[in-house]
Design an enzyme around this catalytic site. Structure first.
Site, short mmCIF file in Angstrom:
data_model
loop_
_atom_site.label_atom_id
_atom_site.label_comp_id
_atom_site.label_asym_id
_atom_site.label_seq_id
_atom_site.Cartn_x
_atom_site.Cartn_y
_atom_site.Cartn_z
N GLU A 104 0.85 -1.13 -0.02
CA GLU A 104 0.08 0.01 -0.05
C GLU A 104 0.90 1.24 0.15
O GLU A 104 1.67 1.68 1.03
CB GLU A 104 -1.02 0.02 1.08
CG GLU A 104 -1.65 1.27 1.23
CD GLU A 104 -2.60 1.46 2.60
OE1 GLU A 104 -3.77 1.65 2.60
OE2 GLU A 104 -1.88 1.02 3.74
N TYR A 179 -5.73 11.05 3.54
CA TYR A 179 -4.21 11.40 3.39
C TYR A 179 -3.95 12.13 2.10
O TYR A 179 -5.10 12.71 1.61
CB TYR A 179 -3.46 10.01 3.45
CG TYR A 179 -3.44 9.38 4.78
CD1 TYR A 179 -2.95 10.04 6.00
CD2 TYR A 179 -3.99 8.01 5.01
CE1 TYR A 179 -2.93 9.50 7.24
CE2 TYR A 179 -3.79 7.54 6.37
CZ TYR A 179 -3.30 8.26 7.39
OH TYR A 179 -3.16 7.61 8.79
N ASP A 270 -15.13 3.48 9.82
CA ASP A 270 -14.50 2.28 8.79
C ASP A 270 -14.39 1.07 9.86
O ASP A 270 -14.67 -0.04 9.72
CB ASP A 270 -13.17 2.91 8.19
CG ASP A 270 -12.68 1.50 7.61
OD1 ASP A 270 -13.43 0.98 6.72
OD2 ASP A 270 -11.19 1.64 7.70
N CYS A 348 -13.15 -12.84 15.38
CA CYS A 348 -12.87 -11.36 16.03
C CYS A 348 -14.12 -10.96 16.67
O CYS A 348 -15.37 -11.02 16.13
CB CYS A 348 -12.57 -10.37 14.77
SG CYS A 348 -12.44 -8.76 15.18
N ASP A 655 -5.48 -11.88 35.69
CA ASP A 655 -5.66 -10.67 36.62
C ASP A 655 -5.37 -11.09 38.03
O ASP A 655 -5.24 -10.16 38.95
CB ASP A 655 -7.28 -10.30 36.56
CG ASP A 655 -7.74 -9.98 35.15
OD1 ASP A 655 -6.65 -9.23 34.61
OD2 ASP A 655 -8.52 -10.26 34.58
P1 ADP Z 1 -8.84 -13.84 34.33
O1 ADP Z 1 -9.08 -12.43 33.85
O2 ADP Z 1 -7.49 -13.49 34.95
O3 ADP Z 1 -9.00 -14.92 33.80
P2 ADP Z 1 -11.32 -14.00 36.00
O4 ADP Z 1 -11.69 -12.80 36.83
O5 ADP Z 1 -12.03 -13.78 34.30
O6 ADP Z 1 -9.63 -13.84 35.63
O7 ADP Z 1 -11.76 -15.30 36.07
C1 ADP Z 1 -11.58 -16.02 37.36
C2 ADP Z 1 -12.07 -17.10 37.71
O8 ADP Z 1 -11.76 -18.09 38.77
C3 ADP Z 1 -13.73 -16.88 38.02
O9 ADP Z 1 -14.49 -17.68 36.88
C4 ADP Z 1 -14.02 -17.40 39.11
O10 ADP Z 1 -14.91 -18.01 39.47
C5 ADP Z 1 -12.97 -18.45 39.41
N1 ADP Z 1 -12.52 -18.70 40.96
C6 ADP Z 1 -11.92 -17.73 41.85
N2 ADP Z 1 -11.63 -18.30 42.99
C7 ADP Z 1 -11.81 -19.53 42.95
C8 ADP Z 1 -11.72 -20.70 43.68
N3 ADP Z 1 -11.23 -20.51 44.85
N4 ADP Z 1 -11.88 -21.99 43.28
C9 ADP Z 1 -12.47 -21.97 42.03
N5 ADP Z 1 -12.68 -20.96 40.99
C10 ADP Z 1 -12.37 -19.98 41.54
#
Ligand code: ADP
Length: 696
Positions: A104, A179, A270, A348, A655
């Site tokens: 492009e 552009y 877009d 996606c 997380d």
């Molecule tokens: P990530 O984004 O890091 O994957 P999430 O918050 O989306 O984390 O998912 C964490 C999962 O862990 C949730 O579905 C929750 O039900 C599960 N969870 C948290 N503590 C426990 C536990 N002690 N035993 C079983 N599952 C758990």
């Protein structure tokens, strides 16, 4: 096995001038942030799309010379032979997999960033681009002289010849997105009174001359196309009617058309997220263009469904499916459609993490952890290295994005046993609630894809509705434990800007966290005044505001940021999100940090410390998330008990380690699976880095 009858049309070859596309899947130009500075990353990324079956794979915008130096953005420049050498690696890699390589050719005109070249910006009439700093360049661009026009035309010809010489099959001249050529086409930018301004024919002259010279130079060997934005919002573009005329004018000069809509300022029209635009959203405007040309049309439209793609091609409105985002999420999309493995496609989600991460310098994807890691980490989207020692039993606690991705990855690597345990009765973790927020239904594609994979992997067992304690885990009999227990929203009002709790919120019945609203279904008194305090700036604050407004609450959003839902400006839905909040009657207060709450009143300070107060009946705190990592800490604090339980290692991912966007939680799980047998899998291996010249 041939493709299903209703998809067969997508696999009919089609001629484009001197070349033939092997099927109807065109991987259109899209930025990656890799550009000419990371040529191996760039080449490997494109090559995998060729391997996955795309008939043509394009570069991102390839600047034709230093007056369109785009740094700090990363263009795939083609200014000289040295650039050509880097392009050759890409072309060879794409050809190796049987796809055509497309380039492009680009000039940014008034929008060119020029941080390295420091040349003046070029424009039709010395009028600045629409993008305010810091997104756009500061200052007034130079009005192009006739010599400048000649020089730029020659730069396009030289770049096209260079492209042909390194083996490109398709030269696509960019005349869209606001552009340089689009600036000439637009009366908003083009105030010239010479033969390059005034009538549409005059405004098109520069583009037509360039196309004609490019065609004369390389048209015998390369297919020549032009990427034209056929409709823009606002005054800065040209109209759809004008586009019809433009297509008629330039039709003899191209072998096919590469069409889209929008400009740099309304880029969102877009490539907005699924929250804002449906799949196939451009088909109506493409229908108008169809009447103006018999040449093949490549049309983008946030395509993800092979059925809709086939329908679009069968209708004759477009001939070739243009796609960027679906190719990022699943480079092997064409091959999977061909083989009828529709359920294996990573669809996606249209959340535009690719675009927001590209703006931060490195494109990544929330469905496909391998996007951009093909060279850097050597990851292939479809192939996993078998474990050297598969006799492991892995317990993954938490089936959110991180746990799901780790479990699927380890099972695909052949681990003897992977148990994925979650308290909830379904997989998906926090995403299960996200998909119930207004407009976010398609985020559920993340879960859908992994569910199918779980069913296909006999060594992966899902154990829902089971909450594990640390003692349960010690007794489980696993050799490896992966804690992926996610995060929770803080109810204290602590924000990234204050690092302290908000006085007055603790334990108040009128204060809510997103989880209380979304997971537990709690609500303030019906119809009352609710304030969403969004110090995070992601999708959650604006989504809750929309949800509550839809339910009849009188909603305000207060944010310490200078814009409501600031992150949405990077995912390109910011203007649309704020517009729908505005039309839903949501009051928006920007640059306000709350300092305390009490007795139905929020107190705060504005940008210049001016006092702020707002009466409200309920407060929703969208400020920060904290990891749910107590299980992990319990286990590692009892390290001595682990060998007794047969546990060789405990990892914390997603997380639960550090609350981040979906793509990063998923990436964390994926990385652990890929690097499971490294010396210390809890720490990422160093990835390959690129530098062009290093002189000691
Ligand atoms: P990530 O984004 O890091 O994957 P999430 O918050 O989306 O984390 O998912 C964490 C999962 O862990 C949730 O579905 C929750 O039900 C599960 N969870 C948290 N503590 C426990 C536990 N002690 N035993 C079983 N599952 C758990």
């Amino acid at each position: 096995m041939p493709p299903a009858d209703h998809h067969r049309v997508l696999f009919e070859p089609i001629s484009i001038g001197p070349k033939t596309l092997r099927n109807r899947f065109f991987n259109v130009p899209h930025g990656t942030g890799y550009g000419v500075l990371r040529p191996s990353t760039w080449a490997s990324y494109r090559a995998v799309r060729a391997e996955g079956g795309w008939a043509a794979v394009s570069t991102e915008f390839s600047s034709v010379g230093p007056s369109s130096d785009e740094f700090p953005l990363h263009s795939s420049d083609i200014w000289d032979r040295e650039d050509g050498r880097r392009h050759k690696a890409l072309v060879d890699a794409v050809h190796h997999h049987g796809a055509l390589a497309s380039i492009e050719l680009h000039h940014g005109g008034a929008h060119a960033m020029r941080r390295l070249s420091r040349e003046p910006a070029l424009s039709p009439s010395g009028l600045a681009g629409e993008l305010p700093p810091p997104a756009g360049p500061l200052g007034t661009p130079k009005a192009m002289s006739l010599e400048d026009i000649e020089r730029v035309e020659q730069a396009f010809v030289d770049a096209a010849v260079r492209a042909r010489d390194v083996g490109y099959d398709i030269v696509d001249v960019l005349a869209g997105y606001g552009y340089l050529f689009a600036q000439f086409l637009s009366p908003f930018h083009n105030h010239r009174t010479d033969k390059y301004g005034g009538s549409l024919e005059n405004r098109a002259r520069f583009w037509i001359e360039t196309l004609s010279r490019v065609r004369d130079s390389v048209g015998a060997e390369c297919a020549v196309a032009s990427r034209l934005s056929i409709q823009t919002q606002g005054p800065w573009g040209h109209t759809l009617d004008e586009s019809v005329t433009l297509v008629r004018m330039a039709d003899p000069l191209v072998d096919f058309w590469d069409l889209n809509v929008g400009s740099v300022l309304d880029w969102g029209s877009d490539i907005s997220p699924s929250r804002v635009i449906p799949e196939g959203h451009n088909m109506e405007v493409f229908t108008r263009i169809r009447s103006a040309t018999q040449k093949p049309i490549v049309g983008v439209s946030r395509w993800t469904s092979p059925d809709l793609m086939a329908q679009a091609v069968r209708s004759g409105v477009i001939d070739i499916v243009g796609s960027a985002r679906q190719s990022i999420a699943d480079p092997f999309f064409p091959q999977k459609v061909y083989e009828g493995r529709i359920e294996d496609i990573r669809e996606c989600m249209g959340i535009n993490y690719c675009i927001s991460s590209l703006d931060r310098g490195n494109m990544a994807c929330a469905q496909n952890a391998t996007a951009g890691e093909e060279y850097r980490r050597g990851w292939h989207p479809e192939r996993y290295e078998p474990l050297e020692r598969p006799d492991v039993s892995v317990l993954v606690v938490g089936a959110g994005p991180a746990g799901l991705e780790a479990a699927v990855g380890l099972a695909r690597r052949g681990a003897d046993m992977v148990h994925l345990v979650d308290s909830a009765d379904q997989v998906g973790g926090h995403l299960r609630q996200v998909i119930d927020l207004p407009g976010l239904r398609e985020w559920g594609r993340f879960i859908d894809h992994r569910k199918v994979q779980i069913e296909k992997l006999p060594n992966l067992q899902l154990i829902p509705s089971t909450t594990l304690s640390a003692d349960d885990i010690l007794d489980y009999g696993a050799s490896h434990v992966v804690i992926a227990t996610g995060a929770r929203w803080l109810g204290t009002g602590l924000t990234p800007g204050t690092h302290t709790s908000l006085p007055g919120v603790d334990g108040s019945a009128w204060v809510f966290t997103p989880e209380q609203l979304v997971v537990r279904g709690a609500r303030p008194v019906s119809g009352c005044r609710v304030t969403v305090y969004d110090a995070e700036g992601g999708y959650m604050g604006s989504s809750l505001a929309q949800l509550l407004a839809d339910e009849g609450y009188k909603v305000s959003v207060v944010t310490p940021h200078s814009q409501v839902s600031a992150e949405a400006d990077l995912t390109l839905d910011g203007p649309a999100v704020r517009a729908f909040l505005h039309t839903s009657g949501v009051a928006m207060y920007r640059n306000v940090s709350l300092t305390g709450v009490g007795a139905g009143v929020l107190r705060g300070a504005g940008e210049f410390e001016e006092p702020f107060s707002l009466e409200t009946d309920a407060l929703v705190l969208v400020t920060m998330r904290a990891p749910v990592d107590d299980l992990y800490h319990r286990l590692v604090s009892e390290r001595s008990a682990l060998p007794e339980s047969g546990i060789e290692a405990v990892f914390c991912i997603g997380d639960a380690q550090s609350p981040r966007p979906l793509a990063e939680a998923m990436f964390d799980g994926h990385r652990l699976a890929r690097e499971f047998e490294s010396t210390d899998p809890s720490v990422p291996l160093l990835y390959r880095r690129e530098s062009l010249h290093f002189v000691e």
